[in-house]
Design a protein around this motif. Structure first.
Motif: not given
Length: 358
Positions: A132-134, A305-307, A313-314
Motif C-alpha cells: 500500500t505504501g503506508a 526497510t521495516t522500521i 513514512i507514517s
C-alpha cells in the motif's frame, strides 16, 4: 536441471550463494539459541567457571539437563562455546563471556536479537506496507523492538558517549562541566540522557520522544540512576519540543526515522543557543550503496526497510532518509535548516558522530 538452466547457471557461483544462504539460515536459528541462553542464565552459569559438564551447567542454571546439552552443542557448532572432547566438558572463554554473559560489555549481543524477533512478529504489517505504501508508526511494532533497540544502544553509548564522542565536539565538554542546558531529542528509554546527567552534575537535561511508553521507561531509568532532579522527560515531537537556549541538542540514532528531518533540524536551529552545538549520532554509512556492501550495511538496510523508513513514512514522509543516509545527505538536511558548519567528529564501525553549528 533442464538444458536451459545448465547453460545459464554457473555451478560454482550457485554453490557459493547456497552456502551463504545456509550460513544465514543457521545464524537465524542461532539467534533463538542466544536469546534462550541469555533468558535462562546459561551463559552466566558458565562465565568464569572453566570447563563444566552439561549436568553442572544445568544445575547452576536450574534447567533440565537434556535441553541444556542440546543447546550447548548448538553453541559449540556455532563457535559460541568451546568443547573439550576428552573430558566431555563445555567452556565459555573470556572473549565469549564478554560478548554473551557480561551485560555491561559494549559488545554484549543477546538483547539485540529481540529486534529481528520483532521484525518477524510484524511481518504481516510489513507486507501490507509494501503493497500500500503506508507507513508503520514506531509505537505499532511488537514490544520486543523497543527493548531490543534500547539494550543494543545502551551499552555502546555507555562505552563511548562520555569518554569519546562528546570530547570529539568542539568545546562541548567544557560547557557541560560548567553547567549546560541539553535537549536529547528522540531519547527513547533515556539511556543516553541518563549517562550524560551522571557524568555532568552541573548540567540540566531534557529528553523528548513521541513514544509515551518509552518516555515512561526513561523516567524509571533516571529514577533508578538517581538523576531525576536533573534529567526530565516528556512526550514531544522533534519539530515542537519546548525550550530555547540549549547549549547542546542531541539526536541519537533517530533523525533518519523522522518524517521531516529538515523541520527537526530547523527547530533545533531555533532552540539552540547562539554558540550551541547539535550532536548527531547516526548509523554508520558511506554515501553510496556500492560502498555499503558489508554485514553492518546489510543489518542497517534490513532494519531500515521495516522500521526506520516505515516510521518516517507514517510520520509524513517528506524526506525518508533511511538508516543508511550517509554524511552527505545528512549535511544537506542541516544546510537546508540554516546551519553553516557541519563536520564528522569521528566514526565507529556502527556510528557516525557528526557536529552541526549555526
Amino acid at each position: 536441471m533442464d538444458t536451459m538452466q545448465s547453460k545459464t547457471i554457473d555451478s560454482a557461483k550457485l554453490d557459493t550463494l547456497v552456502g551463504r544462504v545456509v550460513s544465514d539460515l543457521s545464524a537465524g536459528y542461532g539467534g533463538v539459541m542466544v536469546s534462550l541462553g541469555h533468558r535462562l542464565g546459561l551463559y552466566k552459569a558458565m562465565a568464569d567457571r572453566g570447563p563444566l559438564t552439561s549436568r553442572e551447567i544445568a544445575s547452576r542454571a536450574r534447567c533440565a539437563e537434556r535441553y541444556v546439552r542440546e543447546w550447548l552443542n548448538s553453541q559449540v557448532a556455532g563457535g559460541y562455546v568451546t568443547y573439550h572432547a576428552v573430558s566431555g566438558t563445555y567452556e565459555l572463554t573470556p572473549e565469549q563471556a564478554f560478548v554473551l554473559a557480561n551485560e555491561d560489555s559494549p559488545v554484549f549481543i543477546p538483547n539485540a536479537w529481540a529486534t529481528p524477533a520483532s521484525m518477524w512478529a510484524d511481518e504481516d504489517k510489513a507486507v501490507e506496507a509494501f503493497r500500500t505504501g503506508a507507513g508503520i508508526p514506531w509505537g505499532d511494532h511488537d514490544g520486543r523492538l523497543f527493548c531490543g533497540v534500547a539494550s543494543f544502544y545502551r551499552n555502546a553509548y555507555r562505552a563511548s558517549l562520555v569518554p569519546e564522542w562528546l570530547p570529539a565536539l568542539d568545546g562541548a565538554v567544557e560547557k557541560l562541566k560548567a553547567g549546560a542546558l541539553v535537549a536529547d531529542v528522540g531519547c527513547g528509554h533515556g539511556h543516553s540522557t541518563v549517562l550524560m546527567a551522571q557524568a555532568f552534575p552541573k548540567s540540566k537535561f531534557h529528553g523528548f520522544d513521541t513514544h509515551e511508553k518509552s518516555v515512561d521507561e526513561a523516567r524509571r531509568v533516571a529514577g533508578e540512576a538517581g538523576v531525576s532532579g536533573r534529567a526530565s522527560f516528556s512526550t514531544a515531537r522533534a519539530e515542537t519540543y519546548p525550550g530555547t537556549g540549549y547549549d547542546l541538542i542531541c539526536f541519537f540514532d533517530c533523525l533518519h526515522d523522522m518524517g521531516n528531518p529538515v523541520a527537526a533540524a530547523t527547530h533545533a536551529a531555533k532552540a539552540l543557543a547562539k554558540d550551541g552545538t547539535v550532536m548527531l549520532v547516526e548509523p554508520f554509512a558511506n554515501d553510496r550503496v556500492e560502498d555499503n556492501i558489508s554485514p553492518v550495511g546489510r543489518l542497517y538496510y534490513a532494519a531500515s526497510t521495516t522500521i526506520c523508513c516505515a516510521h518516517a513514512i507514517s510520520d509524513g514522509g517528506h524526506i525518508v532518509l533511511g538508516a543508511q543516509a550517509g554524511e552527505a545527505r545528512l549535511k544537506d538536511v542541516f544546510r537546508k535548516a540554516g546551519f553553516t558548519r557541519f563536520r564528522k567528529a569521528m566514526q565507529t564501525p556502527f556510528n557516525l558522530i557528526l557536529e552541526a553549528r549555526l
